[in-house]
Design a protein around this motif. Sequence first.
Motif, short mmCIF file in Angstrom:
data_model
loop_
_atom_site.label_atom_id
_atom_site.label_comp_id
_atom_site.label_asym_id
_atom_site.label_seq_id
_atom_site.Cartn_x
_atom_site.Cartn_y
_atom_site.Cartn_z
N SER A 152 10.84 9.12 7.93
CA SER A 152 9.72 8.31 8.38
C SER A 152 8.52 9.20 8.62
N LEU A 153 7.62 9.24 7.67
CA LEU A 153 6.41 10.02 7.80
C LEU A 153 5.54 9.50 8.93
N ALA A 154 5.47 8.17 9.08
CA ALA A 154 4.62 7.58 10.11
C ALA A 154 5.11 7.94 11.51
N THR A 155 6.41 7.99 11.73
CA THR A 155 6.94 8.35 13.04
C THR A 155 6.67 9.81 13.36
N ALA A 156 6.90 10.68 12.39
CA ALA A 156 6.70 12.11 12.60
C ALA A 156 5.24 12.43 12.89
N LEU A 157 4.33 11.66 12.31
CA LEU A 157 2.90 11.87 12.54
C LEU A 157 2.40 11.15 13.79
N GLY A 158 3.30 10.52 14.52
CA GLY A 158 2.93 9.85 15.75
C GLY A 158 2.14 8.58 15.56
N LEU A 159 2.26 7.94 14.39
CA LEU A 159 1.49 6.73 14.11
C LEU A 159 2.21 5.46 14.58
N THR A 160 3.53 5.47 14.50
CA THR A 160 4.29 4.27 14.86
C THR A 160 5.23 4.50 16.04
N GLY A 161 5.14 5.64 16.67
CA GLY A 161 5.99 5.94 17.81
C GLY A 161 5.68 7.32 18.36
N ASP A 162 6.22 7.60 19.53
CA ASP A 162 6.02 8.90 20.17
C ASP A 162 6.89 9.94 19.47
N ASN A 163 6.28 11.01 18.98
CA ASN A 163 7.04 12.02 18.23
C ASN A 163 7.42 13.22 19.09
N ARG A 164 7.16 13.17 20.39
CA ARG A 164 7.36 14.36 21.22
C ARG A 164 8.82 14.66 21.51
N ASP A 165 9.70 13.67 21.44
CA ASP A 165 11.10 13.93 21.77
C ASP A 165 11.83 14.65 20.64
N GLY A 166 11.24 14.73 19.45
CA GLY A 166 11.84 15.45 18.34
C GLY A 166 13.02 14.77 17.71
N ALA A 167 13.31 13.51 18.08
CA ALA A 167 14.45 12.81 17.50
C ALA A 167 14.31 12.66 15.99
N TRP A 168 13.08 12.48 15.52
CA TRP A 168 12.86 12.33 14.08
C TRP A 168 13.18 13.61 13.33
N ALA A 169 13.16 14.76 14.03
CA ALA A 169 13.42 16.04 13.37
C ALA A 169 14.86 16.51 13.56
N GLY A 170 15.72 15.66 14.08
CA GLY A 170 17.11 16.03 14.28
C GLY A 170 17.47 16.20 15.73
N GLY A 171 16.47 16.48 16.56
CA GLY A 171 16.70 16.57 18.00
C GLY A 171 17.66 17.66 18.42
N GLY A 172 17.91 18.65 17.55
CA GLY A 172 18.85 19.71 17.89
C GLY A 172 20.29 19.35 17.59
N ARG A 173 20.56 18.11 17.24
CA ARG A 173 21.91 17.70 16.88
C ARG A 173 22.08 17.77 15.37
N ALA A 174 23.19 17.22 14.87
CA ALA A 174 23.40 17.19 13.44
C ALA A 174 22.31 16.36 12.78
N GLY A 175 21.94 16.74 11.60
CA GLY A 175 20.90 16.04 10.88
C GLY A 175 19.58 16.77 10.99
N GLY A 176 18.59 16.27 10.25
CA GLY A 176 17.30 16.92 10.25
C GLY A 176 17.36 18.27 9.57
N ILE A 177 16.48 19.17 9.97
CA ILE A 177 16.44 20.52 9.43
C ILE A 177 16.51 21.49 10.60
N GLN A 178 17.40 22.45 10.51
CA GLN A 178 17.60 23.43 11.56
C GLN A 178 17.11 24.80 11.10
#
Length: 406
Positions: free
Chosen positions: A130-156
């Motif tokens: 979701s490009l819009a979520t990561a850019l903070g257009l459709t939700g708060d991007n500060r929690d990092g959940a869109w980037a994997g949040g430190g758990r499995a998934g995303g990019i580490q």
Amino acid sequence: MDAALTAEAHEIRRTLRDLLARHAGPGAIPAAVGTAEGYDPALWHRLAGDLGLPGLALAEEYGGADCTVAELALACEETGRVLLPSPLLATAVLAAPLIAALGTPDQRAALLPRIADGTLTAALALPGGSLATALGLTGDNRDGAWAGGGRAGGIQARGEGGGARRLYGEADRVLDGHSAGLLLVAARTGGYPRGRTRLFLVPGDAPGLTRTRLTALDETRPLARVELRDTPAEPLGAEDTAERLGGAPAALAAAGRTAAAILAAEAVGTAASALERTVEYVKAREQFGRPVGSFQAVKHRLADLYVRVEAARSAAYHAARDPESGPLALAQALESARITTGEAVQLHGGIGFTWEHEAHRYLKRAAGDDLLFGPVHRLRDHAAERAGLFGPGRTPLAAARGAGLR
């Protein structure tokens, strides 16, 4: 609003429109999207070398024109009119501002001049789909959940210190990701739960990097899947600089608001061109011995579309001067483009539904942008939350219920 444009802006519009009319007509789109790059490289180098489009909003010290967001938005409005396949959006609108904001002096000096002259294209690789979520257009991007949040998934990102890191993971729906010479990759560092999101520079030929072009609804917006397996990467900017500016999420949100303003102008160009082509068609197409456009019902539909497009243009021009209103302007422009292009297909009759006619390309651009940068209702919902219209912790639905509405 057009009267408020500067003489320089009018000249950019005129020059670019003339060039695109000669080299980017409807017949050129299939050939351009069929190339390995997904666009016409010769035309891109001409737009960059002769007109300096990718460097319009960059500082003169990096080879740019030192113009404002308004000039870049105006240029994108013209590219939107012809549905131009090009790396302008991914490179100049999404990637370059992040390099300028976060990059070290050496990184800016090495990358921005090459972006300005068109020899380097870039793409923003954001996990989560979701490009819009990561850019903070459709939700708060500060929690990092869109980037994997430190758990499995995303990019580490693995590795310590300020030196090179190794990236693992993948990102889907990366705009122009299959052909960009440079990738800006958002990855989580530090593990869970104290990790944070940072941006990294990855050359297009880096080892362990696999890029696959995806089939997209709108073929003029090439999307790719980016996979990273033990891929070396350089952090963008110094860590203390990024933290002082609020970290990568804050930089992405700021870039997202500016990008939204420019995208709004581009969507207005798409809607306006679809409307103009429809008006010309109904003036020439005859039914029952008279032009289709002479029927009152058709006139009313076209008039409604004209008002909708002009309102969206006014909002887009305002957002170009005040990017804080970019998400709302984008919502209005996307809605205008979707409705206008849908009506264009209908008013073209049966021919509008065929692959041989260009009307379907405008409809797919509007639908594709709504999927990539929207949806409209979420853009408006998050803008209302940021403005505090519904009070702390209250959603629009809860506010409506509190007011006795159902």
